[in-house]
Motif scaffolding. Sequence first.
Motif, PDB file in Angstrom:
ATOM      1  N   GLU B 127       9.756 -58.339 -10.391  1.00  0.00           N
ATOM      2  CA  GLU B 127       9.458 -59.688  -9.925  1.00  0.00           C
ATOM      3  C   GLU B 127       9.216 -60.624 -11.102  1.00  0.00           C
ATOM      4  OE1 GLU B 127       6.452 -60.096  -6.887  1.00  0.00           O
ATOM      5  OE2 GLU B 127       7.080 -62.185  -6.590  1.00  0.00           O
ATOM      6  N   ALA B 157      14.672 -52.396   0.286  1.00  0.00           N
ATOM      7  CA  ALA B 157      14.500 -53.632   1.056  1.00  0.00           C
ATOM      8  C   ALA B 157      13.645 -54.613   0.257  1.00  0.00           C
ATOM      9  CB  ALA B 157      13.842 -53.326   2.402  1.00  0.00           C
ATOM     10  N   LYS B 158      12.667 -54.050  -0.400  1.00  0.00           N
ATOM     11  CA  LYS B 158      11.775 -54.883  -1.217  1.00  0.00           C
ATOM     12  C   LYS B 158      12.526 -55.512  -2.397  1.00  0.00           C
ATOM     13  CE  LYS B 158       7.817 -56.582  -2.334  1.00  0.00           C
ATOM     14  NZ  LYS B 158       6.881 -55.944  -3.271  1.00  0.00           N
ATOM     15  N   ARG B 160      15.631 -56.304  -2.481  1.00  0.00           N
ATOM     16  CA  ARG B 160      16.424 -57.401  -1.930  1.00  0.00           C
ATOM     17  C   ARG B 160      15.544 -58.625  -1.654  1.00  0.00           C
ATOM     18  NH1 ARG B 160      19.962 -60.204  -2.854  1.00  0.00           N
ATOM     19  NH2 ARG B 160      21.169 -58.332  -3.186  1.00  0.00           N
ATOM     20  N   GLN B 161      14.359 -58.367  -1.099  1.00  0.00           N
ATOM     21  CA  GLN B 161      13.434 -59.488  -0.829  1.00  0.00           C
ATOM     22  C   GLN B 161      13.128 -60.270  -2.100  1.00  0.00           C
ATOM     23  OE1 GLN B 161       9.905 -57.835   0.976  1.00  0.00           O
ATOM     24  NE2 GLN B 161      11.089 -57.009   2.708  1.00  0.00           N
ATOM     25  N   LEU B 162      12.892 -59.523  -3.176  1.00  0.00           N
ATOM     26  CA  LEU B 162      12.560 -60.202  -4.443  1.00  0.00           C
ATOM     27  C   LEU B 162      13.740 -61.029  -4.941  1.00  0.00           C
ATOM     28  CD1 LEU B 162      10.563 -57.362  -6.230  1.00  0.00           C
ATOM     29  CD2 LEU B 162       9.659 -59.485  -5.249  1.00  0.00           C
ATOM     30  N   ASP B 164      16.063 -62.299  -3.222  1.00  0.00           N
ATOM     31  CA  ASP B 164      16.219 -63.462  -2.335  1.00  0.00           C
ATOM     32  C   ASP B 164      15.127 -64.490  -2.607  1.00  0.00           C
ATOM     33  OD1 ASP B 164      18.399 -62.270  -1.274  1.00  0.00           O
ATOM     34  OD2 ASP B 164      17.501 -61.755   0.649  1.00  0.00           O
ATOM     35  N   ALA B 165      13.931 -63.958  -2.814  1.00  0.00           N
ATOM     36  CA  ALA B 165      12.795 -64.865  -3.026  1.00  0.00           C
ATOM     37  C   ALA B 165      13.043 -65.761  -4.244  1.00  0.00           C
ATOM     38  CB  ALA B 165      11.513 -64.050  -3.222  1.00  0.00           C
ATOM     39  N   TRP B 190      20.591 -54.809   3.159  1.00  0.00           N
ATOM     40  CA  TRP B 190      19.843 -54.922   1.913  1.00  0.00           C
ATOM     41  C   TRP B 190      20.631 -55.659   0.816  1.00  0.00           C
ATOM     42  CZ3 TRP B 190      18.321 -49.020   1.908  1.00  0.00           C
ATOM     43  CH2 TRP B 190      17.367 -48.792   2.922  1.00  0.00           C
TER      44      TRP B 190
END
Lengths: 401, 401, 401, 401
Positions: B127, B157-158, B160-162, B164-165, B190
């Motif tokens: 991150e 999944a996490k 990918r979230q990062l 995207d974030a 993902w």
Amino acid sequence: MDNFYGPGRNHLFVPGPVNIPDQVIRAMSRNNEDYRSPAIPALTKELLEDVKKIFKTTTGTPFLFPTTGTGAWESALTNTLSPGDRTVSFLIGQFSLLWIDQQQRLKFNVDVVESEWGRGADLDILESKLASDSAHTIKAICIVHNETATGVTNNLAKVRQLLDAYSHPALLLVDGVSSICALDFRMDEWGVDVAITGSQKALSLPTGIGFVVASPKAIEASKTAKSLRVFFDWGDYLKFYKLGTYWPYTPSIQLLYGLRAALDLIFEEGLENIFARHNRLGTATRLAVEAWGLKNCTQKEEWFSDTVTAVVVPPNIDGAEIVRRGWKRYNLSLGLGLNKVAGKVFRIGHLGNMNELQLLGCLAGVEMILKDVGYPVKLGSGVAAASAYLQNNIPLIPSRI
Amino acid sequence: MDNFYGPGRNHLFVPGPVNIPDQVIRAMSRNNEDYRSPAIPALTKELLEDVKKIFKTTTGTPFLFPTTGTGAWESALTNTLSPGDRTVSFLIGQFSLLWIDQQQRLKFNVDVVESEWGRGADLDILESKLASDSAHTIKAICIVHNETATGVTNNLAKVRQLLDAYSHPALLLVDGVSSICALDFRMDEWGVDVAITGSQKALSLPTGIGFVVASPKAIEASKTAKSLRVFFDWGDYLKFYKLGTYWPYTPSIQLLYGLRAALDLIFEEGLENIFARHNRLGTATRLAVEAWGLKNCTQKEEWFSDTVTAVVVPPNIDGAEIVRRGWKRYNLSLGLGLNKVAGKVFRIGHLGNMNELQLLGCLAGVEMILKDVGYPVKLGSGVAAASAYLQNNIPLIPSRI
Amino acid sequence: MDNFYGPGRNHLFVPGPVNIPDQVIRAMSRNNEDYRSPAIPALTKELLEDVKKIFKTTTGTPFLFPTTGTGAWESALTNTLSPGDRTVSFLIGQFSLLWIDQQQRLKFNVDVVESEWGRGADLDILESKLASDSAHTIKAICIVHNETATGVTNNLAKVRQLLDAYSHPALLLVDGVSSICALDFRMDEWGVDVAITGSQKALSLPTGIGFVVASPKAIEASKTAKSLRVFFDWGDYLKFYKLGTYWPYTPSIQLLYGLRAALDLIFEEGLENIFARHNRLGTATRLAVEAWGLKNCTQKEEWFSDTVTAVVVPPNIDGAEIVRRGWKRYNLSLGLGLNKVAGKVFRIGHLGNMNELQLLGCLAGVEMILKDVGYPVKLGSGVAAASAYLQNNIPLIPSRI
Amino acid sequence: MDNFYGPGRNHLFVPGPVNIPDQVIRAMSRNNEDYRSPAIPALTKELLEDVKKIFKTTTGTPFLFPTTGTGAWESALTNTLSPGDRTVSFLIGQFSLLWIDQQQRLKFNVDVVESEWGRGADLDILESKLASDSAHTIKAICIVHNETATGVTNNLAKVRQLLDAYSHPALLLVDGVSSICALDFRMDEWGVDVAITGSQKALSLPTGIGFVVASPKAIEASKTAKSLRVFFDWGDYLKFYKLGTYWPYTPSIQLLYGLRAALDLIFEEGLENIFARHNRLGTATRLAVEAWGLKNCTQKEEWFSDTVTAVVVPPNIDGAEIVRRGWKRYNLSLGLGLNKVAGKVFRIGHLGNMNELQLLGCLAGVEMILKDVGYPVKLGSGVAAASAYLQNNIPLIPSRI
């Protein structure tokens, strides 16, 4: 249950992948195993020793890459050369063309020496290049021993003579894909630096092992070659050879046992007997082609191939239709003409685990196909010519005398 | 006749190569075929469609390279990146380490994010790297879904979230070697750009197919990526896909038929049922380890792996001796600890074609080995703990109800 | 693709047909051959010599009938006896019952000596019959070495002692179906006149060879025996033995090569080691049964069988339900109780190509099934008891030391 | 590794055991299974239904005995007849002779109707016997559909006509060993009461299943037939058919799965297409024999066999030497002449899983052998004659059009 089922055996006469002996199919019909147990290294150690015998080398180092011939080419090149290095490469058919394409994409500086398809490598040009390269800018000579697309066998002994005559230090890299284990190949005697083949050719295995054997000089070159490589890197293998575990990554257990069985059969038959058998098969095929009134794509006897014959079809006939018809009507698999000779030839592969009666069945099939497509062949003529030769030359099976 | 023969079955519990179903062994027990006949393209076409299902992608493009996982890694990297490109890569065990080594040798500029072995990828560091990379110098995130050396499953999944974030365009390259077909893997959901696996893992085949599936974004990247590649090049495959012949070089006929049989079995069981079965096997194994009073190398439940469990041995015991003894006395193949955890752990692979009674036999064997090497295990304790859980959770076999 | 597919291995613990070693499956995976070529007689000749070794006879004549155990029984009887001949036969379970039924249907005059199922042959009654038969009206004693239905092993040495004590010339015909190659069987030492077994039992082959070995006295008897027989006639075989072609009709090529592989494995392990292994498997099973608080159908230790254990279930539980559940939920195949003990027992076959970890997986499965059906078993208890014994007794695998 | 190894395929042209399709070999390459689980009865049930189709019967009851053709003969006879019963049996070659020998040893009263070897059953004599048997003392007519030793096919429709013409109730027992599944066989239409065949013939399986199909009248006869039988008794099977467990004793699991695969292939090709293929193979062979200037042992066209051709050799040549030479030099397995025609003929089996190119390979081999042994054959002549016919008659492979 089988989408393309036809009764009886498929008659497989493409120049690879070739017929696998039942003994080898059996040896491969097995579960996976832990490749880090003592069993697999012990098996590998023996295999590496025995592979050297079929390349006729005592000083070479063999690598059994889990790959195809294309990967073996890449391993040969990237371990010995650096981007920008000058190579001399002979374009005489589709497979030498593909190898040259690979060399160019890997950023080597390739002197392409082209011959008409159906002719061998032009060694006169090689000689002139060597003669004019006193600076030794040529780093490697890349040559196919046997061009599978046209059925042309190059004279490697001659290549070595030229290199020696000019005391040229270029590496000699040889594609032995459709030759090794079928044609006499002498790695040490001919001073070959890297020789490669694929498991699905004369070794009569499934696809999946790319054999790469490196001379001491090639091993030495690999220490400074700057081409990037990881999967195909010899260094990783050599590290594991020293450890006695042999494998930097997971090999195919099945192919290792299959290779063991294949080598056992090869040694039982005897390499020289295998070469003689391939010569019989090649000669018989050529006699049949002649009897049919057709031409061999190979233009001179000195280049005749004992592993594959490309047959030139008359202008009004499509070679691809011959192949299609073989498959659709006779359960016979012949080889297509490729690229420049697409449609103009069809190919009969006569390498690997095959005997004379198999070939005669194929020749009888080709005759019927020729008739099917309108060529006025005399049925039985090719078989008769081949048989006349074979009946004089087939030896008794030693184990059955 | 067999250099290392022992009566009865070999109990294969290494995390690859894994047990092959008999149906697949049978499907592969066959002669070669002409791969240019209509049969092989028709087979390949269906396989490519079906492979997408096990990656849970509808938009990806699959490639079935005749190679191993190491080759699949190389294909993923060289087709999408150029030398000098910056990647972020997580070092959490031997296999992520080897992948990083490959990235470095291929001249990428790797930000190595290291965790203690037994822990997952440090996504906090990811991150912070993403947060500070507004210039988008990071071209790819390289991560193993499941680290086979330590039994650690990362949270993709996490990741990918990062991405995207931070609206970060870096490619997401995932090693799914010991996860895909055993752990839930969701390529499209993902946003994975390249996912790879090997045939000898959860797909339960022999070694020899490196599966590489590329997202449209990855395919786009391949058009400009400057890393040299030929054997591993997607472009050659895409050209042959268009032609409908599919293969730029000879595939393994046997593996294609084997893959067909393997996929048939996978779809018959159902992907979600397969994941549930692996969860049962993983849970049962962890319960046994706990009952033995030993520690899981994986430090937190969030990283527990349902495909492999690395068991930490007490300081006075050599993990390698456990593996050796399994092989020598019980015909049981366990996984060695590798590199940093060599000797400190042994591994139980519980992936692929395996059921609960096979695992219980293994656990009973491990108990006896532990006793052999001096660890005061209560015999039957692990089996009891695992059985108590399994007896509550094993479903009836649907085809037999 | 498979009507009753379940993931992972089937755990096969019926007392026949038993697990086949992969080496044997491989050896049998082959095309037919001409059985009149020199190859098959040469193979047969060696097989006949080697079969004698597993019967521990040097004077016996073996016949390899293409049949099952039932056919082998018939061959033993019809070649040595004439309709009306008096036999003494022991009824101690379903298989001895079936043999007696056969004897009666073939019109022999059978003295049936019945024991409670779970007990061995009543040799006291045999003694009294022999004592009172000074006229030698008894032509043959028919006895099973091991009753597969109840897991009872008879004392054949004792039978011989009795015959010798009374100098009784009756032929001794022995069903060794679930004993030979697993239990110590001494044809010559015990003066057995005809011994039979089936390929699908401890020899660990598919069904299809009925082994019949005849003593010189039995061969002599066959010259005058008046029972009609053609297919099962020894005389036809003896005629072809003399000719050196061996086969009066077509044998199974596959089973001959399979038998070769099976015997190779047997000799590699060593007969005495095989007996010891079966004793370990039997002992471990009995310890587990005891730990579960259940009873062995076999009433006394002297009759304990090392090849099959019939486990008595509590009155409220149906043994057949245990077998069904094993198959439906755990992919475990156990043996049903038959006839008199149907529903009252289930059977664990522990013969043939099997090792200890396979058995422990089975025992763990039985524990879960027992729990499923409401029996208050302590999970892990049987495995613990078996493991405690096995961990002290399993030898290292000789080829791996 | 193989005592009689020769490179390439063995060319198997004995009239049994015949070539097995790879699909069948694969289907049989498997472990044993519990034959009392639901899987085997379900499989058996379907097999029994499908076996009826290849006998062209809807009313017959099939039995799959674990035996050979000799055992199937015995089952046919002992279940329908009583010792002393009168049969009419045709002696036209070695196999009809062996069946007659069996009938005599089983104490039937056999009227032997002998023909010269090379001629069919003398149906005129049958007619006269029927005409004079108003007392119906003849209980059964025993006839081979195809005499494998001479290559003679009898006219069964005619036999039925005669029986009907004289309203004679004799049972019609037919040996269809070398016919069923290759020649058109119509059990119901021809009123055959018991028809038998063996798995290793046109069904193209290994030896091991003796197929016996009984008409309702035969089943009825079995209720009173007094011949002793146990192993071969239909009653035991019928009892287990009713129970739905099907097997009175252990079947070969492998052969059952093999039969499933064999039947699938047979139905895929289509019975009528199979008959047509055999007719092509037979016709082609006969044309070759004619072209060689040799005689067919079969004296008239009405008896020509489409499954085996016995070729008469000139007086100065030993037929056995032809067979020996085929094996020793060409890896070709031909059939010996038997008994009366030993040395005088050699046989070409052209039944089962075989296609035209296989046959042409064989014919080319025979030509070379003929030359080897001094017969002045024109090489290629037989192949030419066969090819000319085949090229006009081979259909496209339906699955590949």
